[in-house]
Motif scaffolding. Structure first.
Motif, mmCIF file in Angstrom:
data_model
loop_
_atom_site.group_PDB
_atom_site.id
_atom_site.type_symbol
_atom_site.label_atom_id
_atom_site.label_comp_id
_atom_site.label_asym_id
_atom_site.label_seq_id
_atom_site.Cartn_x
_atom_site.Cartn_y
_atom_site.Cartn_z
ATOM 1 N N ILE A 58 -8.226 -8.856 -2.362
ATOM 2 C CA ILE A 58 -6.979 -8.558 -2.804
ATOM 3 C C ILE A 58 -6.852 -9.203 -4.287
ATOM 4 O O ILE A 58 -6.788 -10.464 -4.066
ATOM 5 C CB ILE A 58 -5.888 -9.116 -1.934
ATOM 6 N N CYS B 165 -3.753 -3.648 4.190
ATOM 7 C CA CYS B 165 -4.059 -3.658 2.428
ATOM 8 C C CYS B 165 -2.669 -3.608 1.766
ATOM 9 O O CYS B 165 -2.623 -4.560 0.915
ATOM 10 C CB CYS B 165 -5.048 -2.538 2.216
ATOM 11 N N TYR C 253 0.623 -10.602 -2.545
ATOM 12 C CA TYR C 253 -0.354 -11.274 -3.615
ATOM 13 C C TYR C 253 -0.168 -10.677 -4.988
ATOM 14 O O TYR C 253 -0.826 -10.934 -5.805
ATOM 15 C CB TYR C 253 -1.743 -11.221 -3.186
ATOM 16 N N HIS C 254 0.672 -9.884 -5.133
ATOM 17 C CA HIS C 254 1.132 -8.968 -6.359
ATOM 18 C C HIS C 254 1.121 -9.909 -7.793
ATOM 19 O O HIS C 254 0.667 -9.480 -8.645
ATOM 20 C CB HIS C 254 2.080 -8.180 -6.249
ATOM 21 N N ALA D 297 -1.356 -6.776 -0.546
ATOM 22 C CA ALA D 297 -1.095 -6.436 -1.927
ATOM 23 C C ALA D 297 0.358 -6.816 -2.320
ATOM 24 O O ALA D 297 0.396 -7.428 -3.507
ATOM 25 C CB ALA D 297 -1.529 -5.137 -2.222
ATOM 26 N N ALA E 157 -6.584 -3.876 -4.986
ATOM 27 C CA ALA E 157 -6.504 -4.479 -3.691
ATOM 28 C C ALA E 157 -7.253 -3.551 -2.956
ATOM 29 O O ALA E 157 -6.578 -2.145 -2.679
ATOM 30 C CB ALA E 157 -4.943 -4.400 -3.169
#
Length: 82
Positions: free
Chosen positions: A8, A50, A57-58, A54, A68
């Motif tokens: 990621i 996923c 953690y963007h 994502a 990701a």
């Protein structure tokens, strides 16, 4: 063990299924793992892991680490690497 591994935005993360809940771990390049400092809600289904990570953690995305991706899915033996 039912474990899913992801890259990621450059962070290696493993998510395992455990009694109706998810447990997340950070994976080190040396093969060690440590508990992640976030929670994956139990109502997130496998196919959405996923995307969930994502979204979480963007802000870590960079031009160099802009993806990701899921690395593995399904059952892994305890000795299998990533």
């Amino acid at each position: 063990m039912n474990e899913f591994r992801f890259n990621i935005f450059g962070a290696l993360i493993a998510v395992t299924a455990a009694e109706g809940a998810w447990q997340a771990f950070y994976l080190g390049v040396d093969g060690k793992r440590r508990p992640a400092d976030f929670v994956v809600p139990g109502d997130v289904v496998e196919s959405e892991l996923c995307e969930y990570l994502a979204d979480l953690y963007h802000e870590n995305a960079t031009p160099r680490n802009a993806k990701a991706v899921q690395l593995t899915q399904g059952l892994l033996s305890a000795n299998e690497g990533y």
